[in-house]
Design a protein around this motif. Structure first.
Motif: not given
Length: 360
Positions: A36-53
């Motif tokens: 759950r903790y890794l998923a939280y980090v990923r969800r929040n970074i993916d809110h900002f970082v697009a597929e193309d970086g």
């Protein structure tokens, strides 16, 4: 954090304190293995970082070291997932490092809007990411420059016999807050020292064992931590907002910087940069009193972190003169990520010390 702030920055700003908080959550993930903790980090970074970086809210042209701090969470996710978007985002952030303006001494400017100035905060924001990226990509030719960031910042801000470092230095001596002879700002500030000692413990983790700069940074780290131990509050083992002026009116025990220093001590003991019963006792005393002084648990069972300086800087508009009165005037707040992040980092270290998990 997962319940209270499912989205780390509802304003859609790419802000350094969020990366610090995510580093703390990731440390708890490494300790516990809880997905759950890794998923939280990923969800929040993916809110900002697009597929193309590309990164929402990030502007390289500001040449702001603060904007690099979240890059450490990006590199954590790259290591955990291998998703190429994180490598592309890291490449984008490193392009800023390559072009970041520098003092004549070689240290990066803190921001484009603060020319010729090194702030201790910036070592945590930019230079740990710099080291990690260089190791990841095989750019070991740049590690001497990574070391130079730390050694020149230390030399420029060290105030002398106390062993403490001032918040910042203006190499040009143009700013009215700068000492006309040394360029240093008027005061030692606890959180600036907290950023600096955490940065040194972290960069040592990434420098190769044989690199000649490791010894110099390790020595600086021990010297600054020793100087801080000498000015801690004897009753609690914690630190004041202006740590070397504990008796002055309005000065207060400050949580974010205290958690940062204690986290650096704990990690230094784990990694062998510090050793001895005195350090062990100082850490245990500080942890015991920090949990009493700075934390509360509300009716929902949520932990709240109190008594942290909201922000402090130098110059800008309105102008911040670096005086004692200035540092006392900044708001004292609860649950800012600048305090939550180091609390989580320290809590993970203390759980590891008690044999309750592995930090890797």
């Amino acid at each position: 954090m997962l319940a209270r702030e499912p989205l780390m920055n509802p304003r859609d700003r790419w802000e350094y304190e969020d990366g610090l908080m995510l580093n703390g959550v990731h440390a708890v993930h490494r300790l516990t293995g809880d997905p759950r903790y890794l998923a939280y980090v990923r969800r929040n970074i993916d809110h900002f970082v697009a597929e193309d970086g590309t990164i929402r809210g990030y502007s390289r042209e500001e040449y702001n070291l603060d904007h690099l701090n979240n890059g450490k969470a990006v590199l954590d996710l790259l290591a955990e997932t291998g998703d190429p978007r994180y490598r592309l985002a890291a490449d984008r952030l490193f392009a800023q490092v390559e072009r970041q303006p520098r003092l004549r001494a070689g240290t990066f400017w803190h921001k484009q809007i603060y020319p010729d100035q090194v702030w201790l905060d910036g070592l945590y924001m930019g230079s740990v990411f710099y080291a990690r990226y260089c190791v990841l990509t095989g750019r070991t030719d740049l590690l001497d420059d990574v070391v130079r960031q730390f050694t020149t910042a230390y030399d420029l801000t060290l105030e002398g016999p106390s062993g403490l470092c001032r918040h910042a230095c203006d190499e040009s001596r143009r700013m009215s807050w700068a000492d006309p002879e040394t360029g240093r700002s008027p005061h030692v500030w606890l959180r600036a020292l907290g950023w600096f000692v955490m940065a040194m413990t972290d960069v040592l983790e990434h420098l190769p064992a044989a690199h000649p700069g490791r010894e110099r940074i390790a020595t600086q780290l021990v010297d600054v931590l020793t100087a801080l131990r000498a000015v801690r509050d004897p009753g609690t083992g914690l630190w004041f907002q202006i740590p070397d002026q504990a008796g002055r009116p309005l000065n207060y025990l400050e949580s974010s910087g205290s958690f940062m220093v204690l986290a650096a001590v704990a990690k230094s003991l784990r990694c062998g940069y510090l050793a001895g019963d005195d350090w062990e006792q100082a850490l245990e005393q500080g942890w015991e009193h920090a949990t009493r002084e700075f934390l509360s648990i509300d009716g929902r069972g949520w932990v709240n972190v109190h008594r942290m300086c909201h922000v402090a800087g130098l110059g800008g508009e309105p102008f911040r003169d670096g005086s004692y009165a200035y540092y006392m005037s900044e708001p004292v707040v609860t649950n800012d990520h600048k305090g939550v992040g180091p609390f989580l980092l320290l809590a993970a270290e203390m759980e590891h010390r008690r044999g309750l998990g592995d930090l890797g």
